[in-house]
Write a protein that holds these residues in place. Structure first.
Motif, PDB file in Angstrom:
ATOM      1  N   GLU A 181     -83.477 -94.314 -25.572  1.00  0.00           N
ATOM      2  CA  GLU A 181     -84.377 -94.993 -26.497  1.00  0.00           C
ATOM      3  C   GLU A 181     -85.627 -95.511 -25.797  1.00  0.00           C
TER       4      GLU A 181
ATOM      5  N   LYS B 194     -89.474 -99.277 -19.249  1.00  0.00           N
ATOM      6  CA  LYS B 194     -88.407 -99.939 -20.001  1.00  0.00           C
ATOM      7  C   LYS B 194     -87.536-100.772 -19.071  1.00  0.00           C
TER       8      LYS B 194
ATOM      9  N   TYR C 286     -87.097-104.811 -19.176  1.00  0.00           N
ATOM     10  CA  TYR C 286     -85.736-105.346 -19.311  1.00  0.00           C
ATOM     11  C   TYR C 286     -85.489-106.446 -18.276  1.00  0.00           C
TER      12      TYR C 286
ATOM     13  N   TYR D 121     -77.254-109.771 -24.986  1.00  0.00           N
ATOM     14  CA  TYR D 121     -77.561-108.345 -24.883  1.00  0.00           C
ATOM     15  C   TYR D 121     -79.055-108.166 -25.113  1.00  0.00           C
TER      16      TYR D 121
ATOM     17  N   THR E  92     -82.261-105.551 -25.676  1.00  0.00           N
ATOM     18  CA  THR E  92     -82.691-104.207 -26.054  1.00  0.00           C
ATOM     19  C   THR E  92     -84.202-104.125 -25.871  1.00  0.00           C
TER      20      THR E  92
ATOM     21  N   THR F  46     -87.162-101.365 -26.756  1.00  0.00           N
ATOM     22  CA  THR F  46     -87.373-100.132 -27.511  1.00  0.00           C
ATOM     23  C   THR F  46     -88.862 -99.900 -27.745  1.00  0.00           C
TER      24      THR F  46
ATOM     25  N   TYR G 285     -89.098-106.046 -27.423  1.00  0.00           N
ATOM     26  CA  TYR G 285     -87.814-106.434 -26.855  1.00  0.00           C
ATOM     27  C   TYR G 285     -87.055-107.321 -27.831  1.00  0.00           C
TER      28      TYR G 285
ATOM     29  N   GLU H  77     -76.601 -99.339 -30.157  1.00  0.00           N
ATOM     30  CA  GLU H  77     -77.407-100.548 -30.184  1.00  0.00           C
ATOM     31  C   GLU H  77     -76.530-101.753 -30.506  1.00  0.00           C
ATOM     32  N   TYR H  78     -76.915-102.893 -29.954  1.00  0.00           N
ATOM     33  CA  TYR H  78     -76.203-104.132 -30.248  1.00  0.00           C
ATOM     34  C   TYR H  78     -76.780-104.745 -31.516  1.00  0.00           C
TER      35      TYR H  78
END
Length: 309
Positions: A125, A174, A178, A192, A194, A196, A215, A256-257
């Motif tokens: 992703e 990414k 992160y 968590y 993410t 993207t 994010y 995905e979470y």
């Protein structure tokens, strides 16, 4: 974003990368043979979707079944390119399906790469399928290869290399974002993160927009997110932070979470306006329906409302 426009460029990306890979692997020959090579690669690039979506037919998007998915394309190719061996055509078709479809799918959304040995969905992703930084260089390279008087595969090879480098760039950025989010927005409970692309459900004309990320950090009590920018330089400029007093369940769905919200009447989100640590305790202050709330973390993951004077 118009779903039809998204679908068009999504398919176009698969077809062009598949065609470029096939063009590089097969002999150039005559004009008809060169067009046939593009047709074979483009068809291989979209073959997994033609045989069924990854939800209904997961085997079509598996690395292990890739040669089987395109065997019919190789048979058609043999009718068009009789002087080329079937094995070379089959190999080129397989490479076009893996590189042109499975690789791009993995970069954009979840995919069952190891089916049937594993139902795990793999996902990077790091880009939105339909990204012009993918299809435009490929289209340009293929067009140049056909327009140049001297037969050469160089424009196509350079286009494929550019797409690969672009994907590597997106993965690196990414990862950088992160780590920046993890360091800048620590959460006391298990969380968590993410990161993207910031182009879903949109189709911006400015190509620079496709380079940006967004994010999100989620946990049982927190939901925080915003625009990350090109390298994370926009963190903090458009961030939102909401707090959920009643613990929620975080689940992994399709790579995905996501959060399962409690719909009971005593459950709500507050928009966080302030958070701090005092005497070893964490505090959250925020608003909901124009009313201010204050919560204190009594024990890890356990928050109690504090009455305000």
């Amino acid at each position: 974003m118009d779903p039809h426009l998204y679908l068009f460029f999504h398919i176009l990306s698969h077809a062009l990368l598949g065609a470029a890979i096939s063009y590089c692997l097969l002999p150039e020959g005559t004009w008809i043979q060169r067009i046939a090579s593009l047709f074979i690669g483009g068809l291989s690039g979209i073959a997994p979707d033609l045989l069924g979506g990854r939800d209904l037919q997961p085997w079509t998007h598996s690395l292990l079944f890739a040669p089987l998915v395109v065997v019919w394309v190789a048979l058609i190719a043999k009718l068009l390119l009789r002087k080329v061996s079937f094995w070379r055509l089959w190999g080129a078709s397989t490479a076009s399906a893996i590189g042109g479809h499975l690789f791009l799918d993995y970069m954009g959304h979840d995919i069952p790469l190891l089916y049937p040995f594993s139902d795990k969905l793999f996902i990077m992703e790091a880009l939105t399928l339909g990204d012009p930084w993918v299809w435009f260089p490929l289209a340009t390279g293929l067009l140049l290869a056909f327009c140049l008087k001297r037969r050469t595969k160089l424009p196509v090879i350079l286009a494929v290399i550019f797409v690969l480098l672009y994907c590597i760039y997106k993965i690196i950025v990414k990862s950088i974002i992160y780590q920046e989010v993890e360091a800048r927005y620590p959460v006391g409970e298990k969380s968590y993160i993410t990161v993207t692309p910031n182009t879903y459900f949109e189709f911006p004309i400015d190509p620079r927009t496709w380079l940006k990320f967004k994010y999100r950090t989620i946990s049982s009590h927190h939901n925080q997110g915003g625009i990350a920018g090109y390298w994370g330089e926009e963190l903090g400029s458009t961030d939102y932070h909401s707090f959920y007093p009643k613990k929620r369940e975080v689940v992994l769905s399709r790579g995905e979470y996501t959060v399962i919200y409690d719909t009971s009447s005593d459950s709500f989100d507050i928009d966080v306006t302030k958070e701090w640590v005092e005497d070893g305790y964490r505090y959250i202050e925020g608003t909901f329906e124009n009313k201010t709330y204050l919560y204190k973390e009594i024990t890890p993951g356990k928050w109690d409302e504090v009455e305000q004077e």
